[in-house]
Design a protein around this motif. Structure first.
Motif: not given
Length: 218
Positions: A134-155, A127-132
């Motif tokens: 806002g707000g809670e999403h139904p998938g967030d709880a499962r995402l917090a369990e899986v914790k997939p690899p993410v690269f976040w880069g910005r200037g 994820s480059l020069s972006g953002f998540v």
């Protein structure tokens, strides 16, 4: 909302895609499928690359959601979801296999939203020069369990993404993903060579093909 499959740019013909992982490129606002595709020579060779076009014509190019419908950095969650679901529906038509994501700006927000929709589907996300969004999403709880690899880069000099959206993302990423966070001094709303080297290495680590009969660690 639906993707135009005829507009997708592929790095390999259909007959050469079987058995290889897929890397999906998601361009930014007002851009097009050819933009990020130009990075292909610098990206890992193992995955097949598919650069998709956003579905909304706007600002001389294409958008995942209209700026007329949202405040900068704060698109309504349901609008981002609708765009991400169009990508999911397209992916569902393809043979099953490892899928990674690379998005810039609006496309970077899309990449993170795709993780929220389907937390276990994606091998690696850039994820480059972006953002998540806002707000809670139904998938967030499962995402917090899986914790997939993410690269976040910005200037540090990015004047396009509002500070509050950056702060939100910096807070959201660590508990929901295995995040690699990089900040580049003096970089605006763009991709630098050092950043390209770093996220290409990240993809080589996390989006490799698994050979028949081998385990992911081999």
């Amino acid at each position: 909302m639906k993707l135009d499959e005829s507009a997708i740019l592929w790095s390999a013909p259909e007959g050469e895609r079987d058995g290889r992982p897929l890397l999906v490129l998601l361009h930014g606002y007002g851009s097009h499928e050819g933009d990020l595709f130009s990075l292909s020579p610098a990206l890992p060779l193992e995955p097949v690359i598919a650069s998709v076009r956003a579905p909304i014509a706007e600002s001389g190019g294409w958008a995942w959601w209209s700026r007329r419908d949202s405040v900068a950095g704060d698109p309504p969650l349901q609008i981002v979801d609708a765009a991400a679901k169009a990508v999911i529906e397209w992916l569902d038509t393809l043979p099953a296999g490892p899928v990674s994501l690379l998005g810039f700006s609006q496309g970077a927000a899309m990449a993170l939203q795709l993780l929220r929709l389907d937390p276990e589907r994606f091998t690696a996300t850039v994820s480059l020069s972006g953002f998540v969004a806002g707000g809670e999403h139904p998938g967030d709880a499962r995402l917090a369990e899986v914790k997939p690899p993410v690269f976040w880069g910005r200037g540090t000099d990015d004047a396009v993404i509002p500070d509050h959206a950056i702060d939100r993302t910096a807070t959201w990423l660590p508990p929901h993903t295995s995040a690699t966070i990089r900040t580049y001094e003096g970089l605006g709303h763009a991709i630098s060579t050092p950043e390209l080297v770093e996220f290409s290495g990240f993809l080589r680590t996390h989006a490799q093909i698994v050979r028949p009969g081998a385990t992911p660690d081999q």
